[in-house]
Design a protein around this motif. Structure first.
Motif, short mmCIF file in Angstrom:
data_model
loop_
_atom_site.label_atom_id
_atom_site.label_comp_id
_atom_site.label_asym_id
_atom_site.label_seq_id
_atom_site.Cartn_x
_atom_site.Cartn_y
_atom_site.Cartn_z
N THR A 95 35.50 46.96 39.71
CA THR A 95 34.69 45.82 39.28
C THR A 95 35.17 45.42 37.89
O THR A 95 36.07 46.03 37.33
N GLU A 96 34.55 44.40 37.32
CA GLU A 96 34.94 43.98 35.96
C GLU A 96 34.76 45.10 34.95
O GLU A 96 35.51 45.20 33.98
N ASP A 97 33.75 45.93 35.16
CA ASP A 97 33.42 46.98 34.18
C ASP A 97 33.89 48.37 34.59
O ASP A 97 33.62 49.34 33.88
N ASP A 98 34.55 48.50 35.74
CA ASP A 98 34.82 49.84 36.27
C ASP A 98 36.17 49.86 36.98
O ASP A 98 36.62 48.85 37.51
N ARG A 99 36.80 51.02 36.98
CA ARG A 99 38.05 51.24 37.72
C ARG A 99 37.73 51.61 39.17
O ARG A 99 36.61 52.00 39.48
#
Length: 142
Positions: A95-99
């Motif tokens: 996601t935008e905040d996560d790998r």
């Protein structure tokens, strides 16, 4: 006074698992289900072998897109016999905040002999999927 030692991970093997496109089963008991056939692959590391066709990864897809997986398949070790593997885990895309996240627990059923130690240890996996190939690294928890 006894102290609890933190677990240490020791690399054991790498797997390249060839998979077929998923068979979509639809929503069963409120959960999206699919099956992925395992068609081959290889194992390299402390032991080597060929992943036999015929295994299956049964997947449950959560509402947030996270995939719960439970794969069972076999490895031909040549003269050393066969292994049965079971990998359960979670996979989610970035996601935008996560790998991306692809982690699991591997269980082995090994024959008597030099690989019998696989039957009595805990193993964790870390991996990724690249098209029709799943790459897994297996670690023994010491």
């Amino acid at each position: 006074m006894n102290q609890i030692a933190a677990p240490v991970l020791r690399p054991v093997v790498r797997l390249q698992i060839e998979v077929a496109p998923p068979t979509l089963l639809g929503t069963l008991n409120g959960i999206e289900r699919r099956m992925v056939s395992i068609v081959g692959g290889r194992v390299q590391g402390q032991f080597s072998g060929s992943i036999l066709p015929g295994g299956t990864d049964v997947q449950s897809v959560r509402d947030d897109g996270t995939i719960e997986l439970m794969a069972r398949y076999a490895v031909d070790l040549g003269d050393a016999g066969h292994l049965l593997l079971e990998n359960t885990g979670l996979r989610r895309t970035a996601t935008e905040d996560d790998r991306p996240y692809f982690r699991g627990r591997m269980r082995f059923e090994a024959p008597a002999g030099s690989l019998a130690w696989l039957n009595s240890a805990i193993f964790l996996t870390s991996g990724y999927r690249d098209g029709s190939v799943v790459h897994l690294e297996v670690f023994e928890v010491l």
